[in-house]
Design a protein around this motif. Structure first.
Motif, PDB file in Angstrom:
ATOM      1  N   MET A 182      -3.790 -11.593  16.200  1.00  0.00           N
ATOM      2  CA  MET A 182      -3.164 -10.293  16.474  1.00  0.00           C
ATOM      3  C   MET A 182      -1.944 -10.071  15.590  1.00  0.00           C
ATOM      4  O   MET A 182      -1.662  -8.941  15.167  1.00  0.00           O
ATOM      5  N   ALA A 183      -1.203 -11.139  15.296  1.00  0.00           N
ATOM      6  CA  ALA A 183      -0.004 -11.013  14.459  1.00  0.00           C
ATOM      7  C   ALA A 183      -0.364 -10.534  13.054  1.00  0.00           C
ATOM      8  O   ALA A 183       0.476  -9.974  12.343  1.00  0.00           O
ATOM      9  N   GLU A 184      -1.603 -10.735  12.633  1.00  0.00           N
ATOM     10  CA  GLU A 184      -2.053 -10.251  11.325  1.00  0.00           C
ATOM     11  C   GLU A 184      -2.904  -8.989  11.453  1.00  0.00           C
ATOM     12  O   GLU A 184      -3.707  -8.681  10.567  1.00  0.00           O
ATOM     13  N   GLY A 185      -2.733  -8.258  12.548  1.00  0.00           N
ATOM     14  CA  GLY A 185      -3.318  -6.923  12.608  1.00  0.00           C
ATOM     15  C   GLY A 185      -4.649  -6.791  13.318  1.00  0.00           C
ATOM     16  O   GLY A 185      -5.282  -5.726  13.252  1.00  0.00           O
ATOM     17  N   VAL A 186      -5.097  -7.837  14.010  1.00  0.00           N
ATOM     18  CA  VAL A 186      -6.384  -7.738  14.716  1.00  0.00           C
ATOM     19  C   VAL A 186      -6.194  -6.942  16.013  1.00  0.00           C
ATOM     20  O   VAL A 186      -5.313  -7.246  16.817  1.00  0.00           O
ATOM     21  N   THR A 187      -7.016  -5.925  16.195  1.00  0.00           N
ATOM     22  CA  THR A 187      -6.995  -5.130  17.429  1.00  0.00           C
ATOM     23  C   THR A 187      -8.286  -5.269  18.229  1.00  0.00           C
ATOM     24  O   THR A 187      -8.330  -4.891  19.397  1.00  0.00           O
ATOM     25  N   GLU A 220     -10.750   8.114  11.654  1.00  0.00           N
ATOM     26  CA  GLU A 220     -11.369   9.446  11.663  1.00  0.00           C
ATOM     27  C   GLU A 220     -11.117  10.070  13.028  1.00  0.00           C
ATOM     28  O   GLU A 220     -11.132   9.367  14.051  1.00  0.00           O
ATOM     29  N   ALA A 221     -10.917  11.367  13.030  1.00  0.00           N
ATOM     30  CA  ALA A 221     -10.648  12.078  14.287  1.00  0.00           C
ATOM     31  C   ALA A 221     -11.733  11.765  15.308  1.00  0.00           C
ATOM     32  O   ALA A 221     -12.922  11.745  14.978  1.00  0.00           O
ATOM     33  N   GLY A 222     -11.302  11.489  16.530  1.00  0.00           N
ATOM     34  CA  GLY A 222     -12.236  11.192  17.613  1.00  0.00           C
ATOM     35  C   GLY A 222     -12.349   9.717  17.926  1.00  0.00           C
ATOM     36  O   GLY A 222     -12.704   9.338  19.031  1.00  0.00           O
ATOM     37  N   LYS A 223     -12.022   8.866  16.939  1.00  0.00           N
ATOM     38  CA  LYS A 223     -12.128   7.426  17.184  1.00  0.00           C
ATOM     39  C   LYS A 223     -10.898   6.907  17.927  1.00  0.00           C
ATOM     40  O   LYS A 223      -9.860   7.571  18.003  1.00  0.00           O
ATOM     41  N   VAL A 224     -11.022   5.719  18.474  1.00  0.00           N
ATOM     42  CA  VAL A 224      -9.908   5.066  19.170  1.00  0.00           C
ATOM     43  C   VAL A 224      -8.748   4.870  18.189  1.00  0.00           C
ATOM     44  O   VAL A 224      -8.965   4.492  17.035  1.00  0.00           O
ATOM     45  N   ALA A 225      -7.531   5.140  18.661  1.00  0.00           N
ATOM     46  CA  ALA A 225      -6.350   5.076  17.781  1.00  0.00           C
ATOM     47  C   ALA A 225      -5.836   3.645  17.662  1.00  0.00           C
ATOM     48  O   ALA A 225      -4.776   3.293  18.170  1.00  0.00           O
ATOM     49  N   ASP A 226      -6.616   2.806  16.975  1.00  0.00           N
ATOM     50  CA  ASP A 226      -6.218   1.434  16.652  1.00  0.00           C
ATOM     51  C   ASP A 226      -5.910   1.399  15.161  1.00  0.00           C
ATOM     52  O   ASP A 226      -6.827   1.570  14.342  1.00  0.00           O
ATOM     53  N   PHE A 227      -4.652   1.194  14.803  1.00  0.00           N
ATOM     54  CA  PHE A 227      -4.345   1.120  13.369  1.00  0.00           C
ATOM     55  C   PHE A 227      -3.125   0.250  13.101  1.00  0.00           C
ATOM     56  O   PHE A 227      -2.382  -0.098  14.014  1.00  0.00           O
ATOM     57  N   VAL A 228      -2.990  -0.138  11.825  1.00  0.00           N
ATOM     58  CA  VAL A 228      -1.936  -1.067  11.426  1.00  0.00           C
ATOM     59  C   VAL A 228      -1.134  -0.467  10.283  1.00  0.00           C
ATOM     60  O   VAL A 228      -1.707   0.106   9.352  1.00  0.00           O
ATOM     61  N   LEU A 229       0.189  -0.574  10.367  1.00  0.00           N
ATOM     62  CA  LEU A 229       1.071  -0.205   9.259  1.00  0.00           C
ATOM     63  C   LEU A 229       1.390  -1.480   8.481  1.00  0.00           C
ATOM     64  O   LEU A 229       1.881  -2.456   9.064  1.00  0.00           O
ATOM     65  N   TRP A 230       1.099  -1.457   7.197  1.00  0.00           N
ATOM     66  CA  TRP A 230       1.317  -2.627   6.333  1.00  0.00           C
ATOM     67  C   TRP A 230       2.423  -2.317   5.347  1.00  0.00           C
ATOM     68  O   TRP A 230       2.393  -1.279   4.680  1.00  0.00           O
ATOM     69  N   GLY A 243      -0.655 -16.280   2.443  1.00  0.00           N
ATOM     70  CA  GLY A 243       0.463 -16.763   3.259  1.00  0.00           C
ATOM     71  C   GLY A 243       1.522 -15.720   3.557  1.00  0.00           C
ATOM     72  O   GLY A 243       2.464 -15.995   4.295  1.00  0.00           O
ATOM     73  N   ALA A 244       1.372 -14.524   2.981  1.00  0.00           N
ATOM     74  CA  ALA A 244       2.292 -13.441   3.328  1.00  0.00           C
ATOM     75  C   ALA A 244       1.697 -12.717   4.529  1.00  0.00           C
ATOM     76  O   ALA A 244       0.484 -12.669   4.682  1.00  0.00           O
ATOM     77  N   ASN A 245       2.516 -12.187   5.376  1.00  0.00           N
ATOM     78  CA  ASN A 245       1.964 -11.335   6.435  1.00  0.00           C
ATOM     79  C   ASN A 245       2.700 -10.004   6.447  1.00  0.00           C
ATOM     80  O   ASN A 245       3.728  -9.860   7.103  1.00  0.00           O
ATOM     81  N   PRO A 246       2.186  -9.019   5.714  1.00  0.00           N
ATOM     82  CA  PRO A 246       2.885  -7.733   5.613  1.00  0.00           C
ATOM     83  C   PRO A 246       2.636  -6.792   6.794  1.00  0.00           C
ATOM     84  O   PRO A 246       2.962  -5.614   6.706  1.00  0.00           O
ATOM     85  N   CYS A 247       2.092  -7.323   7.894  1.00  0.00           N
ATOM     86  CA  CYS A 247       1.826  -6.477   9.071  1.00  0.00           C
ATOM     87  C   CYS A 247       3.158  -6.019   9.678  1.00  0.00           C
ATOM     88  O   CYS A 247       3.938  -6.835  10.165  1.00  0.00           O
ATOM     89  N   ALA A 248       3.446  -4.714   9.614  1.00  0.00           N
ATOM     90  CA  ALA A 248       4.741  -4.204  10.082  1.00  0.00           C
ATOM     91  C   ALA A 248       4.658  -3.695  11.521  1.00  0.00           C
ATOM     92  O   ALA A 248       5.529  -3.991  12.343  1.00  0.00           O
ATOM     93  N   THR A 249       3.624  -2.939  11.827  1.00  0.00           N
ATOM     94  CA  THR A 249       3.479  -2.339  13.162  1.00  0.00           C
ATOM     95  C   THR A 249       1.992  -2.253  13.482  1.00  0.00           C
ATOM     96  O   THR A 249       1.190  -1.920  12.606  1.00  0.00           O
ATOM     97  N   VAL A 250       1.653  -2.556  14.729  1.00  0.00           N
ATOM     98  CA  VAL A 250       0.267  -2.400  15.174  1.00  0.00           C
ATOM     99  C   VAL A 250       0.245  -1.350  16.278  1.00  0.00           C
ATOM    100  O   VAL A 250       1.043  -1.407  17.217  1.00  0.00           O
ATOM    101  N   VAL A 251      -0.641  -0.377  16.137  1.00  0.00           N
ATOM    102  CA  VAL A 251      -0.831   0.636  17.172  1.00  0.00           C
ATOM    103  C   VAL A 251      -2.219   0.423  17.759  1.00  0.00           C
ATOM    104  O   VAL A 251      -3.212   0.357  17.035  1.00  0.00           O
ATOM    105  N   ARG A 252      -2.253   0.247  19.072  1.00  0.00           N
ATOM    106  CA  ARG A 252      -3.538   0.009  19.729  1.00  0.00           C
ATOM    107  C   ARG A 252      -3.726   1.025  20.849  1.00  0.00           C
ATOM    108  O   ARG A 252      -2.848   1.187  21.693  1.00  0.00           O
TER     109      ARG A 252
END
Ligand code: NIG
Ligand code: FE
Length: 418
Positions: free
Chosen positions: A142-147, A379-389, A402-411
């Protein structure tokens, strides 16, 4: 006409959240589906609009209750890890040492180690302890953006422990902010008490364990290990017939160490996916293409077992078989909890392009779980799961090690705290 209805529409915000100042890799269609100066609007946990900012009909504050600054980050769909065995106890570091001394994965399995040693540890673990060790692995994903994550059973190989594993998998999805899809993998190996009697064990799986698992609603799909050290194609066929009678979709560990024709068999059962595939034949590719079965490639297992035979990437691509990438997180062949490293290995080892690799962990991974209609693209209509990198270009997701640029996860539209 000025009526009550139009007054409400004008005074209320149409959207809950609006993200501005983003660069968006929608992953819809081929390539990145990039949108520069993009916006993502969320209403009721779903994507309401994903577009260039210029397409906004009114000023942001008039459109959404909350307006967020994405600070120029790239936004991708939430990552979907579509093949893991992350619920297990113990570890197999000793086998790693044995393999470095020359023993092969198959030799260790045939000598009673391998999957069977993890089965012993998993049977012995209490449910709470199993939850804790598994949650720690899941949090690293999850820390690397898995929703969304798929989790298999298969280290129980008896009724009680298979149920325990799937119960833990389900509760991970209830207690952590992540969507869990489960696969029943009772046909992972023949347990020690059925030594030499694969058919007898398969009877138990088909007549007792699978119906109980299905009745309890614990499995979203049925998986098997079709291999010399697992189950034959005929045995897999018998299991899949039972799964389909229960209305469960199937997927298969196929052609990992040899070609038993598993992928073709799976495709003929309308499988969601066939996974590993280093030894996949031309017939297997044709059958998968015809059935729309996703090829799930597992570069971590390929690397960790020091395999040399590559899956037939160019032929899969040429045949239009969708390619997904996953961690295979498991103690034996892929002690991996870094989805981003898998993107890198998909490129360096399997020669995927970074856009293909990211599509493999978003769009095609969602399809491999039967979730293509609701997940995997922006795409419009899909579940709002997204990641800001926090990256300059999306290829960096597969480039850096070894870098983890995951800044914010929206689930489901909500910012997930770290
Ligand atoms: O996906 N191939 C079979 N199953 C797992 C490994 C299981 C294990 O070694 O514990 C895999 O590689
Ligand atoms: Fe696996």
């Amino acid at each position: 006409m000025w009526n009550r209805h139009s007054f409400k529409a004008m005074s209320d915000h149409a959207w809950d959240d609006l993200w501005l100042n983003a660069r968006i890799a929608t992953m819809a269609g081929d390539g990145w589906g990039a949108i520069e100066d993009g916006v993502v609007a969320v209403a009721g946990g779903r994507l309401a609009q994903v577009s260039p900012r210029a397409d906004l009909p009114r000023p942001p504050a008039a459109l959404a209750r909350r307006v967020h600054d994405a600070r120029g980050c790239w936004i991708t769909p939430g990552l979907v890890d579509c093949h893991t065995h992350l619920v297990y106890a113990g570890n197999r570091a000793r086998e790693f040492e044995l393999r470095l001394e020359g023993a092969t994965y198959e030799e260790i399995a045939r000598a009673g180690g391998g999957i069977r040693s993890t089965v012993a540890a998993t049977r012995a673990a209490g449910e709470a302890a199993l939850f804790e060790v598994s949650a720690r692995r899941l949090q690293r994903l999850m820390a690397e953006g898995v929703t969304t994550v798929e989790i298999k059973s298969g280290y129980g190989l008896d009724l009680e422990t298979e149920i325990k594993m799937l119960t833990v998998a389900r509760s991970l999805g209830e207690r952590l902010p992540v969507t869990v899809s489960t696969s029943f993998l009772g046909a992972h190996a023949v347990p020690v008490e059925f030594d030499g009697d694969a058919e007898g064990y398969l009877d138990l799986v088909i007549d007792t364990v699978l119906p109980a698992v299905a009745e309890a609603g614990l499995a979203d799909a049925v998986d098997a290990f079709c291999e010399g050290i697992g189950f034959s194609a005929a045995q897999t066929d018998r299991l899949f017939q039972a799964a389909r009678r229960l209305g469960l979709p199937v997927r298969l560990h196929a052609e990992q160490l040899s070609d038993l024709g598993g992928a073709g068999l799976a495709a003929r059962h309308g499988a969601l996916s066939a996974d590993h595939l280093e030894w996949l034949s031309a017939e297997g590719i044709a059958a998968m293409a015809a059935a729309g079965t996703v090829a799930v490639l597992l570069p971590g297992a390929f690397y960790f077992l020091r395999e040399t035979r590559l899956p037939p990437i160019a032929d899969l691509r040429a045949s239009g078989v969708p390619i997904a990438i996953a961690t295979d997180c498991n103690p034996g062949s892929a002690p991996v909890t870094s989805p981003l490293l898998m993107l890198n290995m998909a490129c360096t080892l399997f020669r995927l392009t970074p856009a293909e690799a990211v599509a493999g962990m978003t769009r095609h991974a969602a399809a491999a779980l039967g979730l293509g209609a609701s997940h995997g693209t922006l795409e419009a209509g899909k579940v709002a799961d997204f990641v800001l990198w926090d990256v300059e270009e999306p290829a960096e997701l597969a480039y850096a090690i070894g870098a983890n640029p995951c800044a914010t996860v929206v689930r489901g539209g909500k910012v997930r705290s770290a």
